[in-house]
Design a protein around this motif. Sequence first.
Motif, PDB file in Angstrom:
ATOM      1  N   PRO A 180       0.799  -1.230   0.000  1.00  0.00           N
ATOM      2  CA  PRO A 180       0.000   0.000   0.000  1.00  0.00           C
ATOM      3  C   PRO A 180       0.831   1.280   0.000  1.00  0.00           C
ATOM      4  O   PRO A 180       0.380   2.302  -0.483  1.00  0.00           O
ATOM      5  N   GLU A 181       2.048   1.242   0.519  1.00  0.00           N
ATOM      6  CA  GLU A 181       2.828   2.471   0.656  1.00  0.00           C
ATOM      7  C   GLU A 181       4.053   2.530  -0.236  1.00  0.00           C
ATOM      8  O   GLU A 181       4.729   3.555  -0.292  1.00  0.00           O
ATOM      9  N   CYS A 182       4.375   1.411  -0.910  1.00  0.00           N
ATOM     10  CA  CYS A 182       5.558   1.427  -1.769  1.00  0.00           C
ATOM     11  C   CYS A 182       5.357   0.480  -2.946  1.00  0.00           C
ATOM     12  O   CYS A 182       4.467  -0.350  -2.948  1.00  0.00           O
ATOM     13  N   HIS A 183       6.202   0.651  -3.927  1.00  0.00           N
ATOM     14  CA  HIS A 183       6.232  -0.212  -5.103  1.00  0.00           C
ATOM     15  C   HIS A 183       7.616  -0.836  -5.138  1.00  0.00           C
ATOM     16  O   HIS A 183       8.626  -0.127  -5.048  1.00  0.00           O
ATOM     17  N   LEU A 184       7.695  -2.156  -5.245  1.00  0.00           N
ATOM     18  CA  LEU A 184       8.988  -2.835  -5.311  1.00  0.00           C
ATOM     19  C   LEU A 184       9.299  -3.213  -6.752  1.00  0.00           C
ATOM     20  O   LEU A 184       8.426  -3.682  -7.481  1.00  0.00           O
ATOM     21  N   ILE A 185      10.556  -3.034  -7.125  1.00  0.00           N
ATOM     22  CA  ILE A 185      11.014  -3.438  -8.440  1.00  0.00           C
ATOM     23  C   ILE A 185      12.358  -4.143  -8.283  1.00  0.00           C
ATOM     24  O   ILE A 185      13.230  -3.672  -7.560  1.00  0.00           O
ATOM     25  N   ALA A 186      12.483  -5.309  -8.907  1.00  0.00           N
ATOM     26  CA  ALA A 186      13.740  -6.063  -8.905  1.00  0.00           C
ATOM     27  C   ALA A 186      14.387  -5.878 -10.271  1.00  0.00           C
ATOM     28  O   ALA A 186      13.730  -5.995 -11.301  1.00  0.00           O
ATOM     29  N   LEU A 187      15.686  -5.586 -10.254  1.00  0.00           N
ATOM     30  CA  LEU A 187      16.429  -5.341 -11.485  1.00  0.00           C
ATOM     31  C   LEU A 187      17.630  -6.270 -11.557  1.00  0.00           C
ATOM     32  O   LEU A 187      18.314  -6.475 -10.560  1.00  0.00           O
ATOM     33  N   ILE A 188      17.865  -6.820 -12.719  1.00  0.00           N
ATOM     34  CA  ILE A 188      19.146  -7.464 -12.988  1.00  0.00           C
ATOM     35  C   ILE A 188      19.815  -6.558 -14.004  1.00  0.00           C
ATOM     36  O   ILE A 188      19.262  -6.281 -15.072  1.00  0.00           O
ATOM     37  N   SER A 189      20.989  -6.044 -13.630  1.00  0.00           N
ATOM     38  CA  SER A 189      21.669  -5.097 -14.503  1.00  0.00           C
ATOM     39  C   SER A 189      23.166  -5.343 -14.485  1.00  0.00           C
ATOM     40  O   SER A 189      23.700  -5.972 -13.577  1.00  0.00           O
ATOM     41  N   ASP A 190      23.800  -4.858 -15.538  1.00  0.00           N
ATOM     42  CA  ASP A 190      25.238  -4.959 -15.645  1.00  0.00           C
ATOM     43  C   ASP A 190      25.828  -3.889 -14.752  1.00  0.00           C
ATOM     44  O   ASP A 190      25.322  -2.787 -14.675  1.00  0.00           O
ATOM     45  N   GLY A 191      26.913  -4.169 -14.065  1.00  0.00           N
ATOM     46  CA  GLY A 191      27.482  -3.199 -13.136  1.00  0.00           C
ATOM     47  C   GLY A 191      28.983  -3.306 -13.176  1.00  0.00           C
ATOM     48  O   GLY A 191      29.540  -3.838 -14.108  1.00  0.00           O
ATOM     49  N   PRO A 192      29.698  -2.896 -12.171  1.00  0.00           N
ATOM     50  CA  PRO A 192      29.132  -2.243 -11.001  1.00  0.00           C
ATOM     51  C   PRO A 192      29.041  -0.737 -11.189  1.00  0.00           C
ATOM     52  O   PRO A 192      29.730  -0.179 -12.020  1.00  0.00           O
ATOM     53  N   GLN A 193      28.210  -0.114 -10.421  1.00  0.00           N
ATOM     54  CA  GLN A 193      28.135   1.334 -10.349  1.00  0.00           C
ATOM     55  C   GLN A 193      28.832   1.762  -9.075  1.00  0.00           C
ATOM     56  O   GLN A 193      28.796   1.049  -8.085  1.00  0.00           O
ATOM     57  N   SER A 194      29.424   2.925  -9.072  1.00  0.00           N
ATOM     58  CA  SER A 194      30.054   3.408  -7.846  1.00  0.00           C
ATOM     59  C   SER A 194      28.968   3.609  -6.805  1.00  0.00           C
ATOM     60  O   SER A 194      27.877   4.073  -7.106  1.00  0.00           O
ATOM     61  N   GLY A 195      29.250   3.218  -5.594  1.00  0.00           N
ATOM     62  CA  GLY A 195      28.272   3.375  -4.529  1.00  0.00           C
ATOM     63  C   GLY A 195      27.432   2.134  -4.284  1.00  0.00           C
ATOM     64  O   GLY A 195      26.744   2.051  -3.287  1.00  0.00           O
ATOM     65  N   TRP A 196      27.474   1.156  -5.203  1.00  0.00           N
ATOM     66  CA  TRP A 196      26.722  -0.070  -4.973  1.00  0.00           C
ATOM     67  C   TRP A 196      27.464  -0.903  -3.953  1.00  0.00           C
ATOM     68  O   TRP A 196      28.676  -1.056  -4.004  1.00  0.00           O
ATOM     69  N   VAL A 197      26.750  -1.486  -3.042  1.00  0.00           N
ATOM     70  CA  VAL A 197      27.352  -2.303  -1.999  1.00  0.00           C
ATOM     71  C   VAL A 197      26.646  -3.644  -1.970  1.00  0.00           C
ATOM     72  O   VAL A 197      25.423  -3.701  -1.871  1.00  0.00           O
ATOM     73  N   SER A 198      27.403  -4.726  -2.062  1.00  0.00           N
ATOM     74  CA  SER A 198      26.810  -6.048  -1.896  1.00  0.00           C
ATOM     75  C   SER A 198      26.480  -6.232  -0.423  1.00  0.00           C
ATOM     76  O   SER A 198      27.261  -5.876   0.445  1.00  0.00           O
ATOM     77  N   MET A 199      25.315  -6.741  -0.149  1.00  0.00           N
ATOM     78  CA  MET A 199      24.882  -6.910   1.229  1.00  0.00           C
ATOM     79  C   MET A 199      25.275  -8.272   1.776  1.00  0.00           C
ATOM     80  O   MET A 199      24.627  -8.809   2.656  1.00  0.00           O
ATOM     81  N   GLY A 200      26.333  -8.856   1.224  1.00  0.00           N
ATOM     82  CA  GLY A 200      26.830 -10.112   1.752  1.00  0.00           C
ATOM     83  C   GLY A 200      26.207 -11.344   1.139  1.00  0.00           C
ATOM     84  O   GLY A 200      26.512 -12.456   1.524  1.00  0.00           O
ATOM     85  N   TYR A 201      25.345 -11.194   0.161  1.00  0.00           N
ATOM     86  CA  TYR A 201      24.686 -12.337  -0.460  1.00  0.00           C
ATOM     87  C   TYR A 201      25.432 -12.690  -1.732  1.00  0.00           C
ATOM     88  O   TYR A 201      25.550 -11.881  -2.623  1.00  0.00           O
ATOM     89  N   GLU A 202      25.945 -13.879  -1.801  1.00  0.00           N
ATOM     90  CA  GLU A 202      26.607 -14.354  -3.016  1.00  0.00           C
ATOM     91  C   GLU A 202      25.934 -15.668  -3.396  1.00  0.00           C
ATOM     92  O   GLU A 202      26.549 -16.710  -3.486  1.00  0.00           O
ATOM     93  N   TYR A 203      24.622 -15.628  -3.583  1.00  0.00           N
ATOM     94  CA  TYR A 203      23.845 -16.846  -3.773  1.00  0.00           C
ATOM     95  C   TYR A 203      24.122 -17.540  -5.092  1.00  0.00           C
ATOM     96  O   TYR A 203      24.278 -18.736  -5.146  1.00  0.00           O
ATOM     97  N   ILE A 204      24.132 -16.793  -6.147  1.00  0.00           N
ATOM     98  CA  ILE A 204      24.156 -17.402  -7.463  1.00  0.00           C
ATOM     99  C   ILE A 204      25.579 -17.570  -7.972  1.00  0.00           C
ATOM    100  O   ILE A 204      25.869 -18.455  -8.723  1.00  0.00           O
TER     101      ILE A 204
END
Length: 199
Positions: free
Chosen positions: A96-120
């Motif tokens: 009700p208060e937000c819209h979620l969007i999942a993106l798969i994109s080529d990177g990295p961009q400066s400022g992106w931080v992996s949150m410790g998940y290396e699943y795939i």
Amino acid sequence: MSVDELKCIAHRTRKLEYNWNQRRPRIVRSLGPIQYSNANPQLLPDILAVIPGTSFVVLHLRRLEKMLVCDSEGKKPTRSIDISTLIHHTHWFHEPECHLIALISDGPQSGWVSMGYEYIVAENLSVRTWLRILSIDLESLEIREIFATRTHPRVSAPFFLDSSTIGLVDIINCTVAVINFIRDSSAEIVLKRDLAVKT
């Protein structure tokens, strides 16, 4: 656009609004697309989503590698975020208060931080493909990254997203990775190759 073109658009809009405000609106004829610009189609944005129940549109500007959230009524300021080269995306419309969007994109961009998940991807840490989940606040249009991890380019489009979980398919290894990005957990499901439906 010329004044005559704007008058024509205004006249069509007034007729359409009058028809739809009738007790029994009727379809007079089918309308084809109206081109409002002579711009190169490669320069025009891609529409990623029209958020239901709002006047908000999520756009992708390929050349600028940005995602924009715009208010088609012009009441809220446009927000943007760098997303690099977009490969796949999916949405969750039911918050009700937000819209979620999942993106798969080529990177990295400066400022992106992996949150410790290396699943795939575990075997190749030089992979530049990222899975990111962004939250768009429907009050302010603020865009926040709530999850990010590197992923492998062989992963196909995210096939589902809900308020806490995303599922992705690895088409080479016939596996499904299910990530709960709220509870910090994941699972991998191996699919049997002989489950194909025969026609």
